[in-house]
Design a protein around this motif. Sequence first.
Motif, PDB file in Angstrom:
ATOM      1  N   GLN A 191       0.690   9.448  -5.467  1.00  0.00           N
ATOM      2  CA  GLN A 191       0.898  10.860  -5.166  1.00  0.00           C
ATOM      3  C   GLN A 191       1.915  11.509  -6.104  1.00  0.00           C
ATOM      4  N   ALA A 219      -8.242   2.959  -1.649  1.00  0.00           N
ATOM      5  CA  ALA A 219      -9.445   3.471  -0.981  1.00  0.00           C
ATOM      6  C   ALA A 219      -9.423   3.203   0.523  1.00  0.00           C
ATOM      7  N   THR A 220      -8.431   2.475   0.997  1.00  0.00           N
ATOM      8  CA  THR A 220      -8.273   2.360   2.455  1.00  0.00           C
ATOM      9  C   THR A 220      -7.518   3.570   3.002  1.00  0.00           C
ATOM     10  N   ILE A 221      -6.941   4.347   2.119  1.00  0.00           N
ATOM     11  CA  ILE A 221      -6.170   5.522   2.547  1.00  0.00           C
ATOM     12  C   ILE A 221      -6.847   6.822   2.111  1.00  0.00           C
ATOM     13  N   PHE A 222      -7.336   6.840   0.848  1.00  0.00           N
ATOM     14  CA  PHE A 222      -7.891   8.078   0.300  1.00  0.00           C
ATOM     15  C   PHE A 222      -9.398   7.954   0.076  1.00  0.00           C
ATOM     16  N   ARG A 223     -10.059   9.090   0.127  1.00  0.00           N
ATOM     17  CA  ARG A 223     -11.515   9.143   0.001  1.00  0.00           C
ATOM     18  C   ARG A 223     -11.896   9.192  -1.486  1.00  0.00           C
ATOM     19  N   PRO A 224     -12.710   8.232  -1.932  1.00  0.00           N
ATOM     20  CA  PRO A 224     -13.031   8.168  -3.362  1.00  0.00           C
ATOM     21  C   PRO A 224     -13.688   9.428  -3.919  1.00  0.00           C
ATOM     22  N   THR A 258      -7.771  14.693   1.365  1.00  0.00           N
ATOM     23  CA  THR A 258      -8.237  13.535   0.598  1.00  0.00           C
ATOM     24  C   THR A 258      -8.140  12.229   1.387  1.00  0.00           C
ATOM     25  N   LEU A 259      -7.642  12.305   2.607  1.00  0.00           N
ATOM     26  CA  LEU A 259      -7.424  11.060   3.362  1.00  0.00           C
ATOM     27  C   LEU A 259      -8.724  10.487   3.909  1.00  0.00           C
ATOM     28  N   GLN A 260      -8.851   9.198   3.777  1.00  0.00           N
ATOM     29  CA  GLN A 260     -10.000   8.461   4.307  1.00  0.00           C
ATOM     30  C   GLN A 260      -9.668   7.901   5.687  1.00  0.00           C
ATOM     31  N   ASN A 261      -8.479   7.345   5.794  1.00  0.00           N
ATOM     32  CA  ASN A 261      -7.988   6.786   7.046  1.00  0.00           C
ATOM     33  C   ASN A 261      -6.570   7.267   7.276  1.00  0.00           C
ATOM     34  N   PHE A 303      -8.182   0.310  -6.541  1.00  0.00           N
ATOM     35  CA  PHE A 303      -9.186   0.776  -5.583  1.00  0.00           C
ATOM     36  C   PHE A 303      -9.067   0.086  -4.219  1.00  0.00           C
ATOM     37  N   ALA A 304      -8.933  -1.235  -4.240  1.00  0.00           N
ATOM     38  CA  ALA A 304      -8.969  -1.990  -2.979  1.00  0.00           C
ATOM     39  C   ALA A 304      -7.908  -1.502  -2.001  1.00  0.00           C
ATOM     40  N   HIS A 331     -12.864  12.324  -3.843  1.00  0.00           N
ATOM     41  CA  HIS A 331     -11.882  13.243  -4.431  1.00  0.00           C
ATOM     42  C   HIS A 331     -11.339  12.730  -5.765  1.00  0.00           C
ATOM     43  N   PHE A 332     -11.599  11.460  -6.040  1.00  0.00           N
ATOM     44  CA  PHE A 332     -11.017  10.847  -7.239  1.00  0.00           C
ATOM     45  C   PHE A 332     -12.088  10.087  -8.015  1.00  0.00           C
ATOM     46  N   VAL A 379       0.848  -1.202   0.000  1.00  0.00           N
ATOM     47  CA  VAL A 379       0.000   0.000   0.000  1.00  0.00           C
ATOM     48  C   VAL A 379       0.881   1.249   0.000  1.00  0.00           C
ATOM     49  N   ASP A 380       1.946   1.216   0.784  1.00  0.00           N
ATOM     50  CA  ASP A 380       2.854   2.373   0.837  1.00  0.00           C
ATOM     51  C   ASP A 380       3.439   2.687  -0.534  1.00  0.00           C
ATOM     52  N   VAL A 412       0.750   4.178  -2.704  1.00  0.00           N
ATOM     53  CA  VAL A 412       0.455   5.556  -2.300  1.00  0.00           C
ATOM     54  C   VAL A 412       1.508   6.505  -2.857  1.00  0.00           C
TER      55      VAL A 412
END
Lengths: 62, 154
Positions: A17, A37-42, B95-98, A33-34, A44-45, A9-10, A13
Amino acid sequence: MADEKAPTVDELVKKFQAIEKHSDRCKFFHDNFAALATIFRPVHFPKPDEPAVPSEQPVVTA
Amino acid sequence: MPGAINPIQETQIGAVAYLFGITNNGTPIAMTGVASMELDSDDVNLTWKEKENTDTTGNVQNLVQTNFKYERTVKFMPSGANRLTAAGVADAVFTLQNLVVANYKVNTFNGSWRIKPGTKVSLKMDDDASIDIPCEKYVNAAQNTQLTSAPING
């Protein structure tokens, strides 16, 4: 053929970015997505083929 | 990334040691999606929902406690190799969700935190910009995993 290790994931990310163009970033977000989307809010994208602001679509009335 | 060097450890003299500053476990503190930051303060409190059940005279005879969770407000200054990347951090936090946090010496601060409404970026005349992120982590690991997973797609 050597096995390709799935990116963490890192790593995703950091790649995400580093993308400068927003539409390319949106595409990358939905391609991964999987994880992303655990880090960023959909919200916004949005998906590239989705209107960015759905409320601006014409209202269809009967 | 907090600085190019690890925080310089303070000196303590006396019969006991105090927990001083915001310390890491030997590896710099990291927050996924936040490329670079300088931590200012970090508060975690444990809370839960509590229902009081009363007897026929209105006195509490039973307490039902659910949803144990940690609530947190973390404050940091966005930073970077140059001003543009520092500004990028300030944009990215919206934009962060978590918030996925690693390497705090106090382990409770680590883990996946669901960001609550109210992320704030403060730009100030004659001072560093700062960011406040309110978030929460459920004590029950399975519950927390569910609530910090990717949103339902479709």
